[in-house]
Design an enzyme around this catalytic site. Structure first.
Site, PDB file in Angstrom:
ATOM      1  N   LEU A  32       0.767  -1.240  -0.019  1.00  0.00           N
ATOM      2  CA  LEU A  32       0.235   0.155  -0.096  1.00  0.00           C
ATOM      3  C   LEU A  32       0.676   1.149   0.130  1.00  0.00           C
ATOM      4  CD1 LEU A  32      -2.750  -1.081   2.573  1.00  0.00           C
ATOM      5  CD2 LEU A  32      -2.931  -1.154   0.010  1.00  0.00           C
TER       6      LEU A  32
ATOM      7  N   GLY B 153       7.615   3.937   3.975  1.00  0.00           N
ATOM      8  CA  GLY B 153       8.283   5.251   4.420  1.00  0.00           C
ATOM      9  C   GLY B 153       9.661   4.984   5.154  1.00  0.00           C
ATOM     10  N   GLY B 154      10.009   5.761   5.728  1.00  0.00           N
ATOM     11  CA  GLY B 154      11.353   5.617   6.493  1.00  0.00           C
ATOM     12  C   GLY B 154      11.303   4.497   7.472  1.00  0.00           C
ATOM     13  N   MET B 155      10.372   4.266   7.990  1.00  0.00           N
ATOM     14  CA  MET B 155      10.360   3.277   9.098  1.00  0.00           C
ATOM     15  C   MET B 155       9.800   1.894   8.782  1.00  0.00           C
ATOM     16  SD  MET B 155      12.320   4.558  11.378  1.00  0.00           S
ATOM     17  CE  MET B 155      12.088   3.895  12.843  1.00  0.00           C
TER      18      MET B 155
ATOM     19  N   LYS C 265       1.354  -2.974   8.986  1.00  0.00           N
ATOM     20  CA  LYS C 265       2.584  -2.114   8.882  1.00  0.00           C
ATOM     21  C   LYS C 265       3.643  -3.011   9.573  1.00  0.00           C
ATOM     22  CE  LYS C 265       4.536   2.266  10.585  1.00  0.00           C
ATOM     23  NZ  LYS C 265       4.263   3.617  10.864  1.00  0.00           N
TER      24      LYS C 265
ATOM     25  N   VAL D 260      -8.569   0.965   5.285  1.00  0.00           N
ATOM     26  CA  VAL D 260      -9.194   2.009   4.755  1.00  0.00           C
ATOM     27  C   VAL D 260      -9.243   2.049   3.276  1.00  0.00           C
ATOM     28  CG1 VAL D 260      -9.995   4.253   4.799  1.00  0.00           C
ATOM     29  CG2 VAL D 260      -9.157   3.307   6.862  1.00  0.00           C
TER      30      VAL D 260
ATOM     31  N   ASP E 275       3.043  13.321  14.237  1.00  0.00           N
ATOM     32  CA  ASP E 275       3.591  13.055  12.960  1.00  0.00           C
ATOM     33  C   ASP E 275       2.390  13.413  12.000  1.00  0.00           C
ATOM     34  OD1 ASP E 275       5.274  13.040  10.643  1.00  0.00           O
ATOM     35  OD2 ASP E 275       5.203  10.853  10.516  1.00  0.00           O
TER      36      ASP E 275
ATOM     37  N   ASN F  88      -0.811  10.825   6.304  1.00  0.00           N
ATOM     38  CA  ASN F  88      -1.548  10.192   7.588  1.00  0.00           C
ATOM     39  C   ASN F  88      -2.837  10.421   7.650  1.00  0.00           C
ATOM     40  OD1 ASN F  88       0.739   8.746   8.256  1.00  0.00           O
ATOM     41  ND2 ASN F  88       1.485  10.297   9.607  1.00  0.00           N
TER      42      ASN F  88
END
Length: 403
Positions: free
Chosen positions: A134, A137-139, A157, A208, A251, A256
């Protein structure tokens, strides 16, 4: 050996820079104290009161610049360390799995975690079947997965980077996930569970189907106030619910904020960003966010509260209405400096069709000092309801333009 030596050399050089800057800041502070005391050697060197004031002002400005440089070098250091951690995992996964740590084997089993591509059909923890990526990102990365235990689709995630190299990361993530699950609100994505398998950390949450606010802004360029109003109301209500539980997002950004097919807003990543950068996860314990939406106190690594989210909310609404964030730059350092020092360009200079009430409310949300902003998200929301085309009444302290 090279995989360990190279990151160590890079880390040592950056850390040395940070130490040098902090030492320079300390010497300037010492010099200021000497001037304040009026020590005889210093007093003789001064040519009257005007000279003393001029030197003091110069030192104060240099201290402010040094503080900003240190904070932004810290931001860059943490970003580089995270990239190095991910690259190290990629290097570990390139060789034979025999004799390697469990985390390296998990990377192989997941396909290529370091590059954020778990193969479709991969089963995680015996219950989640990966369907597709989906976003990343950085983490880490987020996947659409089928939760066979719940019998529904979820967003999974998968945590990568520094979080994978910290043995206590799972405990912190579990505590933060438990905290985030306390938020029960239609405008906040439901958190399901946190798990770990062979060193692979993941968080499952409500899926979602729709688009992010970032995608909508990219698609439309800018969103008229009439269309943004119902989204902003839901955004305020979701944030207020989190703040009522004692949780600060830290954040908030368009990426987000999800919008489903019925135009319902869902906020994501409550608490997760905090757990990724809690003690031990960054080089100097600085909070990491997204530079374009970070409040000045967050850029400086200072204390954060709900008013930090008020600032980020103002930046998000500014971006949505004008098509660009309040401040842009070529590097995170330049953007962070702008948040601290530069005045915000009025919205109506960029988009004359923005209602005056919206401009008034958003500019107050983007004040440099927390005390000058709306005290709560609810206060900001009430101001938006004050009337179309009429500036909201401000009952707080007079606004400021700089720290």
């Amino acid at each position: 050996m090279a995989e360990i030596l190279v990151p160590f050399i890079i880390f040592s050089s950056i850390f040395g820079t940070v130490v040098a800057l902090r030492w320079l800041k300390y010497t300037h502070e010492l010099r200021m104290k000497q001037l304040e005391r009026g020590d005889p050697p210093q007093q003789k060197a001064l040519e009257g009161l005007n000279s003393l004031i001029a030197q003091r002002n110069e030192l104060e400005q240099r201290l402010r610049n040094l503080e900003t440089i240190v904070c932004n070098v810290d931001f860059e250091l943490n970003a580089k360390l995270n990239r190095l951690a991910t690259q190290s995992l990629a290097a570990l996964s390139s060789g034979p799995s025999a004799g390697r740590p469990a985390i390296a084997a998990a990377v192989d089993e997941a396909g290529s975690l370091a590059t954020g591509t778990i193969r479709s059909g991969t089963r995680v923890a015996g219950r989640f079947v990966i369907q597709r990526l989906l976003g990343a990102g950085g983490m880490g990365a987020v996947y659409l997965a089928r939760d066979e235990q719940l019998g529904e689709e979820v967003a999974l995630k998968v945590i990568a980077g520094l979080a994978l190299l910290d043995p206590s990361a799972a405990d912190r993530l579990r505590r933060e996930t438990t905290l985030a699950r306390k938020i029960s609100h239609p405008n906040v994505v439901r958190m399901h569970d946190l798990g770990e398998e062979h060193g692979l950390l993941f968080v499952s949450m409500e899926y979602v189907a729709g688009e992010s606010l970032a995608a909508r802004i990219k698609r439309l360029g800018a969103i008229p106030a009439s269309q943004l109003r119902p989204l902003a109301v839901q955004l305020c209500e979701g944030l207020s619910a989190a703040h009522a539980c004692g949780i600060v997002h830290r954040d908030l950004k368009p990426a987000n904020i999800l919008i489903d097919g019925h135009e319902r807003v869902k906020l994501i990543d409550f608490g997760i960003a905090r757990s990724e950068i809690s003690a031990g996860m960054t080089a100097t314990n600085m909070v990491i966010g997204t530079p374009e939406y970070m409040a000045p106190e967050q850029v400086k690594g200072g204390a954060l509260d709900a008013r930090t989210d008020v600032y980020a909310l103002g930046a998000v609404l500014y971006h949505a209405l004008t098509g660009r964030p309040p401040f842009v730059g070529e590097t995170p350092i330049s953007v962070g400096l702008a948040h601290i020092q530069d005045p915000v360009v009025p919205l109506r200079e960029l988009r004359p069709d923005v209602p005056a009430a919206w401009e008034s409310v958003i500019l107050r949300a983007l004040e440099k000092t927390p005390v000058a902003r709306w005290p709560t998200v609810a206060a900001l929301q009430a101001a938006l309801h004050a009337g179309d085309g009429e500036a909201a009444t401000w009952q707080g302290p007079a606004p400021t333009t700089r720290l």
